[in-house]
Design an enzyme around this catalytic site. Structure first.
Site, mmCIF file in Angstrom:
data_model
loop_
_atom_site.group_PDB
_atom_site.id
_atom_site.type_symbol
_atom_site.label_atom_id
_atom_site.label_comp_id
_atom_site.label_asym_id
_atom_site.label_seq_id
_atom_site.Cartn_x
_atom_site.Cartn_y
_atom_site.Cartn_z
ATOM 1 N N CYS A 2 0.831 -1.189 0.000
ATOM 2 C CA CYS A 2 0.000 0.000 0.000
ATOM 3 C C CYS A 2 0.871 1.246 0.000
ATOM 4 C CB CYS A 2 -0.903 0.002 1.239
ATOM 5 S SG CYS A 2 -1.853 -1.517 1.453
ATOM 6 N N ASP A 99 -2.959 -9.746 7.438
ATOM 7 C CA ASP A 99 -1.729 -9.659 8.229
ATOM 8 C C ASP A 99 -1.633 -8.314 8.939
ATOM 9 O OD1 ASP A 99 -1.380 -8.370 5.776
ATOM 10 O OD2 ASP A 99 0.774 -8.707 5.740
ATOM 11 N N ILE A 289 11.135 -10.088 -20.910
ATOM 12 C CA ILE A 289 11.322 -8.985 -21.852
ATOM 13 C C ILE A 289 12.282 -9.384 -22.963
ATOM 14 C CG2 ILE A 289 10.857 -7.121 -20.218
ATOM 15 C CD1 ILE A 289 13.899 -6.853 -19.872
ATOM 16 N N SER A 368 10.261 -11.575 -7.730
ATOM 17 C CA SER A 368 11.481 -11.141 -8.413
ATOM 18 C C SER A 368 12.691 -11.856 -7.822
ATOM 19 C CB SER A 368 11.658 -9.624 -8.260
ATOM 20 O OG SER A 368 12.973 -9.229 -8.586
ATOM 21 N N GLY A 369 13.703 -12.091 -8.657
ATOM 22 C CA GLY A 369 14.950 -12.701 -8.208
ATOM 23 C C GLY A 369 15.940 -11.712 -7.632
#
Length: 644
Positions: A2, A99, A289, A368-369
């Protein structure tokens, strides 16, 4: 995930909080909320913009108010189920499944002692109606941002710097020391802020504001301590099960009431995460990509797309391919705005475009890595700095001869670039230097003399301060392992200052949450318990992670040459952006203000155009800095006089 904002004992705080919250609308398009309460001789106002991920009902709305506590929170707790069970066993009754409510009740029970128990990414403000105290806190590794501004007894805070700048009516003054740091690194370190009055709450820390004006700071987690604990574990012979830790973290990071997708570049880190995620969510979507063929050829970029396709096919992943052929002239100012500070990494464009495409397809959460390279020594600079130690044993006359020969080689012709020559020139620029200086030079943009030549002479002392800060942070440990010293430096500076910063800001610009399973407290603990000689073996970086990944990935994916989550900058600079570069060099605001020196910029352009040196990244960052500086100084009435 958020956007949060608020004021504490600030004049006209309600109006200010409304402005802050409205500026953050892109971070939370699913809902908005406000909260107000007396605080000493003033008031507290909390604002929230919601991106609904867990508990999509109204019981997850914020600011959440319960039993005298009010919370505005940005993030995700991946151990919320365990904390919920522990609290429920102690008699807590929960209204919903978010949470957010777990965090609020954990705070009620344990106060600041709950912070080291939280496993996730978070930044929040929590107000206690009984005491009148407001506490701000930020996660252990700095995944989520939190900016604040103090004037007298008053406080303003928000998830983004642009919110503070907008809400204060352009009264914030540019911090030229931060801009010097951004020139050096091509990003602003987490220890600095681009506006003088503003600051970033440090990772792993909290800040308490009391109604009588007292302010308390606390630190609940420090990477230096974790690295020291890891060294002792390694000395005792304890070997972490990296595969098990990464898999467990990936599983936890998939906790969601909405679909989760992944970034998939075809490299080790994203392929490993995608394969693990596909075990828990068959048919998971992934986004990758590609670049225009002429751009990729000019940049000499590897063909990552075919590797991504192979991973997707093997694990039943629904792959979405996005060609990066953007209108760079349009995207550059937009990304500069969204990134809040001058960040010159074009990977932010890739992240924004991928997240925008995912969002259009209804995806709110991406894995994501990010972080694996920093923690497991996967960057070329890590291996290069090790090789530099060997290079220094080569007789000096031979080194000088090699340096002169490489210096004469072109990095590009009119048709193509030569990556091997670029790498060789880069290596020789730091290979003879002492450890800390060499490490800094291996990933920053300029050496000390080059930086001094580029900026106003009055900023020479500031340049020295910025370089000293890097040395102080790099040397602030007692590790006897060179590789882990580099990893610790990256985890304290490079990771929060650049990679986590652009990932958060560019993804949230597309109203998308990006989660980073490698940047997890348990993965970090495991990573620093691995000795450096297991991270780099021979010429293989991330060796221990590659060993773990072979249990699920094909060896040709695991051991393929490292790809780049970047962009074809040389192609863009020589074509799309060439007129803009000329304009900025000859008549840009930075040059006219005296911050940058025209002659030094012109030399960069000339050497790059002639193919003698590759300054495409330097010039890209000058463009981002120019656009940021224009926005920061336009219409604010502030002087552009250089004061550091």
């Amino acid at each position: 995930m958020c956007g949060i904002a608020g004021t504490y004992r600030w004049p006209d705080g309600k109006v200010m909080t409304d402005r802050l919250t409205d500026t953050l609308a892109h971070r939370g398009p699913d809902g908005a909320g406000r909260y107000s309460h007396p605080a000493g001789d003033g008031e507290v106002h909390l604002g929230h913009r919601r991106l609904a991920i867990i508990d999509l009902s109204g019981t997850g709305a914020q600011p959440m108010v319960s039993g005298g506590l009010a919370l505005t929170y940005n993030g995700e707790l991946y151990n919320a189920p365990e904390l919920r069970a522990e609290l429920a066993a102690a008699g807590v009754r929960f209204r919903g499944t978010s949470d957010t409510e777990v965090l609020l009740e954990a705070w009620r029970r344990w106060g600041t002692d709950c912070l080291p128990r939280l496993r996730g990414m978070f930044a929040f403000g929590i107000f206690d109606e009984r005491t009148g105290d407001l506490v701000l806190a930020r996660d252990q590794l700095g995944v989520k941002p939190l900016f604040l501004l103090r004037r007298g007894a008053g406080l303003v805070f928000a998830s983004e710097l642009k919110a503070l700048a907008a809400a204060t009516g352009g009264s914030l003054q540019v911090d030229h020391a931060a801009l010097v740091a951004s020139l050096l690194y091509y990003w602003v370190p987490d220890s600095r802020c681009a506006f003088r009055e503003a600051e970033k709450l440090p990772p792993g820390s909290w800040l308490r504001f009391r109604p009588d004006g007292r302010v308390e700071r606390g630190r609940f987690w420090h990477l230096k301590d974790v690295a020291a604990e890891g060294r002792e574990r390694a000395r005792s012979g304890e070997q972490p099960d990296v595969a098990a830790v990464v898999e467990e973290s990936t599983r936890r990071h998939m906790l969601s009431d909405v679909p989760v997708a992944t970034f998939l570049s075809g490299g080790l880190d994203s392929s490993y995460l995608t394969a693990l995620a596909a075990r828990h969510q068959p048919g998971i979507s992934a986004y990758t990509i590609g670049f225009r063929a002429e751009d990729a050829k000019f940049e000499a970029m590897p063909d990552d797309l075919r590797h991504a396709r192979r991973v997707a096919e093997r694990f039943g992943v629904d792959l979405h391919e996005i060609e990066i052929a953007p209108d760079v002239l349009d995207l550059l100012p937009r990304m500069t705005y969204h990134l809040d500070e001058p960040i010159g990494d074009p990977a932010a464009i890739n992240t924004f475009l991928i997240c925008s495409a995912a969002r259009e397809a209804g995806v709110k959460v991406m894995l994501s890595g990010m972080g694996a390279d920093e923690l497991f020594a996967g960057y070329r600079k890590h291996l290069a700095n090790l090789l530099a130690l060997r290079y220094q044993r080569v007789p000096r006359p031979l080194r000088h001869g090699l340096s002169r020969a490489v210096d004469r080689l072109p990095v590009a012709t009119s048709r193509r670039g030569y990556r091997s020559v670029r790498f060789a020139k880069r290596f020789l620029s730091f290979a003879d230097l002492p450890e800390e200086t060499a490490f800094r030079r291996s990933y920053t943009m300029y050496d000390q003399d080059e930086l001094l030549a580029l900026v106003d002479p009055d900023l020479a002392g500031t340049v020295e301060d910025v370089l000293t800060e890097h040395a102080d942070i790099y040397q602030d440990n007692d590790l006897d392992d060179f590789v882990n010293r580099m990893c610790l430096g990256d985890a304290r500076m490079f990771l929060p200052g650049l990679n986590l910063a652009y990932t958060d800001r560019s993804s949230m610009a597309a109203s998308t949450e990006v989660r980073v399973p490698y940047v997890d407290v348990e993965v970090v603990r495991a990573a620093f318990a691995v000795p450096g000689d297991r991270k780099i073996v021979g010429r293989q970086g991330k060796a221990v992670l590659k060993e773990a990944a072979t249990s699920i990935l094909p060896r040709e994916i695991v051991y393929r040459p490292k790809g780049l989550f970047s962009a074809p900058l040389r192609a863009w600079m020589s074509r799309d952006l060439a007129p803009l570069v000329r304009e900025v060099v000859h008549d840009g605001v930075l040059v006219r203000s005296g911050f940058l020196r025209r002659d030094a910029l012109a030399r960069l352009v000339a050497e790059d155009a002639a193919g003698r040196r590759d300054f495409s990244k330097h010039l890209w960052h000058v463009l981002t800095l120019e656009y940021w500086y224009r926005d920061a100084t336009s219409g604010s009435g502030q002087s552009t006089r250089l004061t550091a």
